[in-house]
Design a protein around this motif. Structure first.
Motif, PDB file in Angstrom:
ATOM      1  N   GLN A 190     -66.376  15.641  -0.739  1.00  0.00           N
ATOM      2  CA  GLN A 190     -64.977  16.054  -0.831  1.00  0.00           C
ATOM      3  C   GLN A 190     -64.834  17.331  -1.658  1.00  0.00           C
ATOM      4  N   GLY A 191     -65.663  17.465  -2.693  1.00  0.00           N
ATOM      5  CA  GLY A 191     -65.637  18.688  -3.499  1.00  0.00           C
ATOM      6  C   GLY A 191     -66.054  19.904  -2.686  1.00  0.00           C
ATOM      7  N   ALA A 192     -67.075  19.727  -1.852  1.00  0.00           N
ATOM      8  CA  ALA A 192     -67.537  20.825  -0.995  1.00  0.00           C
ATOM      9  C   ALA A 192     -66.457  21.219   0.008  1.00  0.00           C
ATOM     10  N   ILE A 193     -65.818  20.222   0.608  1.00  0.00           N
ATOM     11  CA  ILE A 193     -64.757  20.496   1.584  1.00  0.00           C
ATOM     12  C   ILE A 193     -63.583  21.213   0.925  1.00  0.00           C
ATOM     13  N   LEU A 194     -63.225  20.790  -0.281  1.00  0.00           N
ATOM     14  CA  LEU A 194     -62.111  21.420  -0.996  1.00  0.00           C
ATOM     15  C   LEU A 194     -62.403  22.900  -1.235  1.00  0.00           C
ATOM     16  N   TYR A 195     -63.624  23.206  -1.659  1.00  0.00           N
ATOM     17  CA  TYR A 195     -63.991  24.612  -1.885  1.00  0.00           C
ATOM     18  C   TYR A 195     -63.915  25.406  -0.578  1.00  0.00           C
ATOM     19  N   LEU A 196     -64.476  24.850   0.494  1.00  0.00           N
ATOM     20  CA  LEU A 196     -64.495  25.551   1.778  1.00  0.00           C
ATOM     21  C   LEU A 196     -63.077  25.813   2.288  1.00  0.00           C
ATOM     22  N   LYS A 197     -62.182  24.848   2.115  1.00  0.00           N
ATOM     23  CA  LYS A 197     -60.796  25.014   2.572  1.00  0.00           C
ATOM     24  C   LYS A 197     -60.075  26.104   1.778  1.00  0.00           C
ATOM     25  N   GLN A 198     -60.358  26.163   0.493  1.00  0.00           N
ATOM     26  CA  GLN A 198     -59.673  27.138  -0.360  1.00  0.00           C
ATOM     27  C   GLN A 198     -60.160  28.558  -0.113  1.00  0.00           C
ATOM     28  N   GLN A 199     -61.435  28.699   0.266  1.00  0.00           N
ATOM     29  CA  GLN A 199     -62.030  30.029   0.389  1.00  0.00           C
ATOM     30  C   GLN A 199     -62.264  30.480   1.831  1.00  0.00           C
ATOM     31  N   VAL A 200     -61.964  29.611   2.784  1.00  0.00           N
ATOM     32  CA  VAL A 200     -62.337  29.896   4.174  1.00  0.00           C
ATOM     33  C   VAL A 200     -61.600  31.119   4.727  1.00  0.00           C
ATOM     34  N   PRO A 201     -62.317  32.016   5.416  1.00  0.00           N
ATOM     35  CA  PRO A 201     -61.646  33.135   6.093  1.00  0.00           C
ATOM     36  C   PRO A 201     -60.945  32.627   7.352  1.00  0.00           C
ATOM     37  N   LYS A 202     -59.991  33.401   7.846  1.00  0.00           N
ATOM     38  CA  LYS A 202     -59.176  32.987   8.987  1.00  0.00           C
ATOM     39  C   LYS A 202     -60.016  32.601  10.201  1.00  0.00           C
ATOM     40  N   ASN A 203     -61.088  33.364  10.458  1.00  0.00           N
ATOM     41  CA  ASN A 203     -61.856  33.133  11.687  1.00  0.00           C
ATOM     42  C   ASN A 203     -62.680  31.847  11.661  1.00  0.00           C
ATOM     43  N   LEU A 204     -62.728  31.161  10.507  1.00  0.00           N
ATOM     44  CA  LEU A 204     -63.482  29.904  10.428  1.00  0.00           C
ATOM     45  C   LEU A 204     -62.593  28.702  10.077  1.00  0.00           C
ATOM     46  N   GLU A 205     -61.281  28.903  10.053  1.00  0.00           N
ATOM     47  CA  GLU A 205     -60.368  27.814   9.671  1.00  0.00           C
ATOM     48  C   GLU A 205     -60.477  26.612  10.602  1.00  0.00           C
ATOM     49  N   THR A 206     -60.576  26.873  11.910  1.00  0.00           N
ATOM     50  CA  THR A 206     -60.653  25.772  12.881  1.00  0.00           C
ATOM     51  C   THR A 206     -61.904  24.934  12.662  1.00  0.00           C
ATOM     52  N   GLU A 207     -63.048  25.605  12.428  1.00  0.00           N
ATOM     53  CA  GLU A 207     -64.303  24.879  12.211  1.00  0.00           C
ATOM     54  C   GLU A 207     -64.255  24.028  10.945  1.00  0.00           C
ATOM     55  N   ILE A 208     -63.674  24.584   9.870  1.00  0.00           N
ATOM     56  CA  ILE A 208     -63.588  23.832   8.614  1.00  0.00           C
ATOM     57  C   ILE A 208     -62.647  22.639   8.773  1.00  0.00           C
ATOM     58  N   SER A 209     -61.553  22.836   9.514  1.00  0.00           N
ATOM     59  CA  SER A 209     -60.612  21.741   9.763  1.00  0.00           C
ATOM     60  C   SER A 209     -61.286  20.616  10.550  1.00  0.00           C
ATOM     61  N   LYS A 210     -62.076  20.992  11.555  1.00  0.00           N
ATOM     62  CA  LYS A 210     -62.796  19.995  12.349  1.00  0.00           C
ATOM     63  C   LYS A 210     -63.835  19.277  11.496  1.00  0.00           C
ATOM     64  N   LEU A 211     -64.499  20.038  10.630  1.00  0.00           N
ATOM     65  CA  LEU A 211     -65.491  19.448   9.727  1.00  0.00           C
ATOM     66  C   LEU A 211     -64.842  18.413   8.817  1.00  0.00           C
ATOM     67  N   GLU A 212     -63.690  18.757   8.252  1.00  0.00           N
ATOM     68  CA  GLU A 212     -62.981  17.825   7.370  1.00  0.00           C
ATOM     69  C   GLU A 212     -62.566  16.566   8.126  1.00  0.00           C
TER      70      GLU A 212
END
Length: 296
Positions: free
Chosen positions: A267-289
């Motif tokens: 959950q800590g890793a996901i929180l960091y990725l969501k906060q720092q994710v660039p626009k072009n990777l938002e969909t992938e991070i959302s799917k990962l979560e």
């Protein structure tokens, strides 16, 4: 924000029941909800994810009620089981489209298929547990056969009732009939000691939960590895690349090396990725979560 999500869910339920899941499009849901497609995708990555959310809500309420009934102290186990069967019949008549999807051979999104298989598995397991309580330990070797016979009678009645005016469905009479037939069947099966369905036979119909979890874990690892490849391909600024790769590698290591992944690290890793994710990777991070939440 929450009001829009609730409206999407409410309208989708209505359309699924009218048109059926397979014939419903995201456009249908968007138009009924009076929102844009962009707004829809802010809340759900796909129609499948929306459907899973709806079905989880419906089944969660159902099983809470079933558990409440079975804990009532002023009725016998048999009376409580009969009340539960009546509730199951009413639920599936109301949500006939869920039932049709659950037992169809239609080609669906893999995540949706796996979810429906888990629903089927939980349903059969629950019926077997209650039948053991109602009919006694002597039925244990025959529970696969008994549960499937009971399920078959329920589904047949639901199918017939869903094709006619639901107000005319004689549910109490039908449940009485089914339960009376089961009394005779149980006694006969125990007497003859006949077994048709083995545990291996049931594996194909109600897949083992651990196998399902293993498949989901595999998909999750593939998604993390795809993200690492995109980062290496230059889809993120060089200044952020190192931290992103470290976070994803830590996430992958946790998934690979732990039989039960530590949720606080993930959950800590996901929180960091969501906060720092660039626009072009938002969909992938959302799917990962989303996939991680299903797994944990």
């Amino acid at each position: 924000m929450k009001d829009k999500k609730r409206r999407i869910i409410s309208e989708a339920k209505t359309i699924f029941r009218k048109k059926g899941y397979l014939l419903t499009s995201v456009t249908d849901i968007v138009e009924a909800s009076e929102i844009s497609k962009g707004t829809f995708y802010n809340y759900f990555t796909s129609k499948e994810e929306l459907a899973i959310t709806i079905f989880k809500q419906e089944y969660s309420v159902l099983y809470q009620r079933l558990d409440q009934i079975m804990q009532e102290e002023d009725k016998t186990q048999k009376e409580k089981f009969k009340t539960c069967i009546e509730l199951l019949v009413k639920f599936h008549i109301k949500n006939a489209e869920i039932l049709n999807i659950s037992f169809s051979q239609a080609t669906l999104d893999d995540d949706f298929n796996q979810f429906l298989l888990s629903v089927r598995s939980k349903s059969v397991k629950w019926i077997k547990e209650q039948m053991l309580l109602v009919y006694g330990k002597e039925t244990e070797p025959y529970l696969n056969d008994l549960a499937m016979m009971l399920t078959g009678m329920i589904l047949l009645f639901v199918f017939v009732s869903s094709k006619r005016n639901k107000e005319r469905a004689r549910i109490p009479e039908a449940v009485d009939y089914v339960m009376n037939r089961m009394e005779v069947i149980v006694k006969d099966v125990v007497r003859t000691k006949e077994i048709v369905l083995t545990d291996e036979d049931m594996d194909g119909f109600t897949p083992d939960h651990l196998s399902l979890k293993k498949r989901r874990m595999g998909k999750l690892k593939n998604l993390v590895e795809d993200l690492l490849m995109k980062i290496d391909a230059g889809q993120i600024a060089d200044s952020d690349k190192w931290q992103f790769k470290e976070t994803l590698n830590a996430l992958l290591a946790e998934l690979n090396n732990k039989e039960t992944p530590r949720s606080f690290i993930i959950q800590g890793a996901i929180l960091y990725l969501k906060q720092q994710v660039p626009k072009n990777l938002e969909t992938e991070i959302s799917k990962l979560e989303s996939q991680i939440n299903e797994l944990l």
